[in-house]
Enzyme design. Structure first.
Site, mmCIF file in Angstrom:
data_model
loop_
_atom_site.group_PDB
_atom_site.id
_atom_site.type_symbol
_atom_site.label_atom_id
_atom_site.label_comp_id
_atom_site.label_asym_id
_atom_site.label_seq_id
_atom_site.Cartn_x
_atom_site.Cartn_y
_atom_site.Cartn_z
ATOM 1 N N ASN A 10 40.471 25.837 -1.681
ATOM 2 C CA ASN A 10 40.823 25.653 -0.274
ATOM 3 C C ASN A 10 41.845 26.745 0.044
ATOM 4 O OD1 ASN A 10 41.731 24.853 2.212
ATOM 5 N ND2 ASN A 10 42.697 22.938 1.507
ATOM 6 N N LYS A 12 43.062 27.503 2.857
ATOM 7 C CA LYS A 12 43.968 27.152 3.962
ATOM 8 C C LYS A 12 44.091 28.353 4.918
ATOM 9 C CE LYS A 12 46.089 23.810 0.948
ATOM 10 N NZ LYS A 12 47.247 23.015 0.584
ATOM 11 N N HIS A 95 41.679 16.785 5.680
ATOM 12 C CA HIS A 95 42.747 17.220 4.761
ATOM 13 C C HIS A 95 44.077 16.685 5.287
ATOM 14 C CE1 HIS A 95 45.579 19.785 2.685
ATOM 15 N NE2 HIS A 95 44.629 19.993 1.789
ATOM 16 N N GLU A 97 46.839 17.990 5.629
ATOM 17 C CA GLU A 97 47.535 18.881 6.574
ATOM 18 C C GLU A 97 46.945 18.752 7.973
ATOM 19 O OE1 GLU A 97 46.995 22.376 4.168
ATOM 20 O OE2 GLU A 97 48.400 21.535 2.702
ATOM 21 N N GLU A 165 43.603 13.407 -2.839
ATOM 22 C CA GLU A 165 44.737 14.322 -2.833
ATOM 23 C C GLU A 165 46.007 13.558 -2.468
ATOM 24 O OE1 GLU A 165 43.327 18.601 -2.377
ATOM 25 O OE2 GLU A 165 43.655 17.860 -0.362
ATOM 26 N N GLY A 171 50.801 21.286 -2.979
ATOM 27 C CA GLY A 171 51.670 22.442 -2.794
ATOM 28 C C GLY A 171 53.086 22.237 -3.303
ATOM 29 N N SER A 211 48.228 20.502 -6.590
ATOM 30 C CA SER A 211 48.849 21.310 -7.645
ATOM 31 C C SER A 211 48.028 21.362 -8.933
ATOM 32 C CB SER A 211 50.272 20.825 -7.930
ATOM 33 O OG SER A 211 51.075 20.921 -6.762
#
Ligand code: PGA
Length: 248
Positions: A10, A12, A95, A97, A165, A171, A211
């Site tokens: 991904n 991003k 996702h 985010e 996730e 991250g 991660s």
């Protein structure tokens, strides 16, 4: 039940046509002969150049989102038809985010997933709890809601990929332990079994994301219910190939 592992990157809001092509050129020989399915989900603007760049390799290109409508007044969105024009095979949906910064809801994820499926695009539906939710013991409740509402009306759940996730691991360099990830993904599989059928649940690919890197991928991939990874930071480097080759 054997499920074919699936490692997806991904990107991003990272990379350019130039740096993306350079990375893909480096990755191509490194992932040759991979036993798992491999994809890179890239920013929409890079899709034309990256689909060209991966030609002749095992890497497939995915999108980072897709809208439910066929076309229309949805500024900033992208349709299944537009993705299909470039042979895009996957779209990440929901996702954390997107949920956190752009107000995406389970209902919206559901509409996007149904549209993707109707167009032959495999949705990678992301689910996961925040640190606060985990610490307050709400993980299973949150995941149940995300799965129930996000997958409503799906006819064949085996055509959906789920990415677990945990938001606190994305991250942050803080990976879930192998046991935590396995336990939670086993719960997700059980829940899918209840919502659809246990036999179908056995066929669903469930990735871990958060991660995941060249070092910790072996332990995670050795867990019986973990079928792959959704890789953020490590997909921006040749480390991604080491994850694809986790079994070597
Ligand atoms: P990360 O991101 O690997 O950088 O933690 C994973 C993701 O957000 O999909």
């Amino acid at each position: 039940m054997s499920r074919k592992p699936f490692i997806a990157g991904n990107w991003k809001m990272n990379m350019t046509a130039e740096s993306g092509k350079k990375l893909i050129d480096e990755l191509k020989p490194l992932v040759k002969g991979a036993k798992c399915d491999v994809a890179l989900c890239v920013p929409a603007i890079l899709i034309p150049a990256m689909t060209k760049a991966v030609k002749g390799s095992e890497i497939k290109i995915g999108a980072e989102n897709v809208h439910w409508a066929a076309s229309g007044a949805y500024t900033g969105e992208i349709s299944c038809e537009q993705l299909k024009e470039y042979g895009v095979k996957y779209a990440i949906l929901g996702h954390s985010e997107r949920r956190q910064y752009f107000g995406e809801t389970d209902g919206g994820v559901n509409k996007r997933a149904l549209a993707a499926l109707a167009n032959g695009i495999t949705p990678i539906v992301c689910v996961g709890e925040t640190l606060e939710e985990r610490e307050s013991g709400a993980t299973e409740k949150v995941l149940s809601r995300q799965l129930t509402d996000g997958l409503k009306g799906v006819e064949d759940v085996t055509k959906v990929v789920i990415a677990y996730e945990p938001v606190w691991a994305i991250g942050t360099g803080k990976t879930a332990t192998d046991e935590q990830a396995q336990e939670t993904i086993a719960f997700i599989r059980k829940k899918i079994g209840e919502l659809f059928c246990p036999k179908c649940a056995e066929k669903v690919i469930i990735q871990y994301g958060g991660s995941m890197n060249a070092k910790n991928c072996k332990g995670l991939m050795a867990q019986p219910d973990i079928d792959g990874g959704l890789i953020g930071g490590a997909s921006l480097k040749t480390d991604f190939a080491a994850i694809v080759n986790y079994d070597k």
